[in-house]
Scaffold this motif. Structure first.
Motif, PDB file in Angstrom:
ATOM      1  N   HIS A 368      -7.763   0.197  -1.291  1.00 56.56           N
ATOM      2  CA  HIS A 368      -7.181   0.491  -2.596  1.00 56.56           C
ATOM      3  C   HIS A 368      -6.988  -0.752  -3.477  1.00 56.56           C
ATOM      4  O   HIS A 368      -6.204  -0.727  -4.422  1.00 56.56           O
ATOM      5  N   ILE A 372      -5.485   0.006  -7.164  1.00 51.29           N
ATOM      6  CA  ILE A 372      -4.162  -0.446  -7.606  1.00 51.29           C
ATOM      7  C   ILE A 372      -4.238  -0.993  -9.027  1.00 51.29           C
ATOM      8  O   ILE A 372      -3.384  -0.704  -9.873  1.00 51.29           O
ATOM      9  N   LYS A 376      -2.548   0.924 -12.605  1.00 54.85           N
ATOM     10  CA  LYS A 376      -1.613   0.244 -13.507  1.00 54.85           C
ATOM     11  C   LYS A 376      -1.997   0.477 -14.951  1.00 54.85           C
ATOM     12  O   LYS A 376      -1.135   0.610 -15.829  1.00 54.85           O
ATOM     13  N   PHE A 383       1.168   6.052  -6.861  1.00 49.73           N
ATOM     14  CA  PHE A 383       1.153   6.037  -5.401  1.00 49.73           C
ATOM     15  C   PHE A 383       2.439   6.653  -4.860  1.00 49.73           C
ATOM     16  O   PHE A 383       3.518   6.507  -5.455  1.00 49.73           O
ATOM     17  N   PRO A 403      -1.007   5.879  -0.314  1.00 47.01           N
ATOM     18  CA  PRO A 403      -1.589   4.525  -0.277  1.00 47.01           C
ATOM     19  C   PRO A 403      -2.244   4.228   1.063  1.00 47.01           C
ATOM     20  O   PRO A 403      -1.733   4.621   2.122  1.00 47.01           O
ATOM     21  N   LYS A 406      -2.715  -1.892   3.559  1.00 41.96           N
ATOM     22  CA  LYS A 406      -3.102  -3.022   2.727  1.00 41.96           C
ATOM     23  C   LYS A 406      -4.127  -3.910   3.412  1.00 41.96           C
ATOM     24  O   LYS A 406      -4.070  -4.126   4.621  1.00 41.96           O
TER      25      LYS A 406
END
Length: 615
Positions: A368, A372, A376, A383, A403, A406
């Motif tokens: 993602h 991300i 925005k 999310f 989400p 990371k």
């Protein structure tokens, strides 16, 4: 005045030490001789140790035969047995005939009590404990053992699933035909008039079905699961779901064919699967309003899709230009619907990779990082703030994007990459390697695999029908890491790996990363399936887990409901619980026997084998 003097008392003879010892010896001798005279062998028989408590000899003679292998817990087991069941009595009664196809949590009469908005009335609505069914669901008249796999893929006995409505309602689409006493599944479907093979060939030109990277698939609104049946040619295991609706018993048809399926619907609650479960999701005119309710249904598909996974859609609005007349829809309405769908997929950061013929294919990003940044700018959708994306039991869906784990590199796969099938089956999956599942390490994973290889081998030595091709649909009621399913995978079977929603460790994500399928479940409720849909049920520690949460009698009635009459069950638990369970299964007329586990006679875990295959 003089004090009168009394003579000292005469001491008792019994208080003298020597006389006391002599007296005790005389009493003992008298008792010994009296006892020997009355039963000369009693003393020997009392103190002689029982042979079962000694090391076993390898030799056997007529005078000293080896002890019987039959268990004798009543006389010699070191653990106290539980008290007799309060449910003592005769055999349980059969339910009335109208309960033959009873699904407790999806019963049509119960649907009327709930709001039809978002089809909520077709979600799971289970009866309370006071309404639990306390009778044995009967088989339909004329029931026969299902066809063995792979013949069952194309044929089923009509009397087993006596519902002609689907063959009439979908006659032009060739879902199923009735030919004499048989149901025939020719491989037709709403969106594949040329047959499912031609339809899957069209998908194969876009999605790498043969690569080994596509192992698990979700088919929403599955019909009779012909799509899932065709994907088995590519070693792809499909979870087929559909509600109990006007297409009566479509899931029951699928399971009768030996194909994975369960009752399910996109309505209010999340699907009962963890995030990042499926390599591919599919909808063939499943009538799901994908863009309604802020796109929450497509966001749920996004939640259960793996990074890099594929979404395949056919039916409205895809190919609307050539199909709108046949669908009896206005062209401008369908065009507007497709524009809205394309926009929603873009906001999920999916990439459309093809639209050809009746199908369109999108692909989810592998991470993602770019998403991300885009969100925005778009400000919507957002999310999810939910900390655990794997929760999937009576959890309401939210219109938000789940989400992905990371990563720092745009080329990385969120959560970690998987091996190709079949190597992924016995390789420690990313959720273990990354340490995100409590209590699971690479070492415990490898040990668990070896344990279950040993256990399944032992099961086969006792339950001879296990390796004879008699079983196709198998359920593991407490799957753990999926070791049982992995160990039995060489057989022509598939396993529904169930992880209780309140298990100490949520391992269902690991099960899916091994290339297996399963679901969350609360065994105090009924499973989302029809009666007589599983050939073999494996229950390891289930009754210990639910002791005190609900009546284990109700769990056994549910097992009876979903087990086929010629099926089998393997129940392993503490001896106290096993004895109690056997008292109930005997009243169900199940043929069963308690045996030691592979750990031997002095381990408290025992196994109850139920085998009705000869009934």
């Amino acid at each position: 005045m003089a004090t009168q003097q009394h003579p000292p008392p005469t001491p008792s003879l019994l208080k003298r030490p020597l006389i006391k010892v002599f007296f005790v010896a005389v009493v003992c001798c008298v008792c010994y001789f009296l006892g020997s005279y009355s039963n000369p062998t009693s003393t020997i028989s009392t103190i002689q140790p029982h042979p079962q408590h000694c090391f076993r000899s390898n030799a056997s003679t007529p005078e000293h035969p080896l002890p019987s292998l039959d268990l004798d817990f009543e006389a010699h087991h070191i653990l106290p047995l539980p008290p007799e069941s309060s449910q003592s009595g005769g055999f349980f009664e059969l339910c009335p005939a109208n309960f033959t196809h009873y699904c407790p949590c999806q019963h049509p009469s119960r649907e009327k009590e709930f709001d039809a908005t978002k089809l909520f009335h077709r979600e799971r609505h289970c009866p309370g404990s006071h309404q639990a069914l306390r009778c044995l669901v009967p088989r339909p008249k004329g029931y026969r053992r299902p066809f063995p796999w792979p013949k069952s893929r194309d044929y089923a006995w009509f009397n087993n699933v006596p519902f002609p409505k689907l063959s009439v309602y979908k006659k032009s689409q060739n879902w199923v035909r009735v030919e004499g006493d048989r149901l025939v599944f020719p491989g037709g479907g709403t969106s594949f008039p040329k047959g499912v093979k031609d339809y899957v060939d069209e998908i194969r030109r876009v999605v790498p079905l043969k690569s080994g990277n596509i192992r698990t698939a979700l088919d929403v609104g599955c019909g009779v699961a012909s799509f899932g049946a065709s994907l088995m040619d590519y070693n792809i295991l499909t979870m087929s779901i559909a509600p109990r609706d006007i297409h009566e018993a479509q899931v029951q048809f699928a399971l009768e064919r030996g194909l994975p399926a369960m009752l399910g619907i996109l309505s209010t609650y999340r699907l009962p699967y963890p995030s990042r479960s499926f390599d591919m999701a599919h909808c063939s005119r499943c009538l799901v309003p994908w863009t309604a309710y802020d796109g929450v249904y497509l966001m749920e598909i996004d939640r259960v899709l793996r990074p890099g996974g594929y979404w395949v859609l056919s039916g409205p609005p895809i190919s609307w230009k050539s199909s709108y007349k046949g669908w009896e829809r206005k062209a401008q309405d369908l065009e507007k619907e497709q524009i809205s769908l394309e926009d929603l997929a873009r906001r999920l950061c999916w990439k459309k990779i093809a639209e050809r013929g009746p199908i369109a294919v999108w692909r989810k990003p592998t991470n993602h990082i770019h998403c991300i940044q885009k969100l925005k700018a778009w400000k919507s959708p957002h999310f999810c703030a939910e900390t655990d994306p794997d929760v999937g039991w009576y959890k309401e869906m939210d219109p938000c994007i789940t989400p992905l784990p990371k990563v720092t590199d745009i080329r990385s796969i969120s959560g970690g990459s998987l091996e190709r099938w079949p190597k992924m089956l016995n390789t420690a999956p990313p959720r273990i390697r990354n340490g995100v599942t409590r209590g699971a390490t690479v070492n415990t994973f490898n040990k668990d695999n070896q344990i279950w290889i040993k256990r399944v081998s032992y099961y086969g030595s006792v339950l001879k029908s296990l390796g004879a091709g008699k079983y196709r649909n198998i359920m593991d009621m407490n799957a753990g890491l999926g070791g049982f399913a992995a160990a039995i995978s060489k057989q022509p079977v598939w396993v529904m790996n169930v992880v209780p929603f309140d298990a100490q460790n949520n391992t269902l994500g690991i099960v899916y990363e091994r290339g297996l399928i399963g679901t969350y479940m609360n065994w105090c409720e009924a499973f989302s399936t029809y009666p007589r849909t599983y050939d073999l049920i494996h229950a390891h520690g289930v009754f210990s887990m639910y002791m005190g949460k609900c009546d284990i009698l109700d769990i056994l009635f549910e097992m009876y409901r979903i087990l086929r009459p010629e099926g089998a069950a393997i129940i392993r638990d503490h001896i106290d619980i096993i004895v109690k369970v056997k008292g109930i299964t005997d009243r169900m007329r199940w043929k069963s026997k308690i045996l030691h586990s592979e750990y031997g006679p002095f381990h408290p875990e025992k196994i109850l084998f139920v085998d009705n295959s000869e009934v």
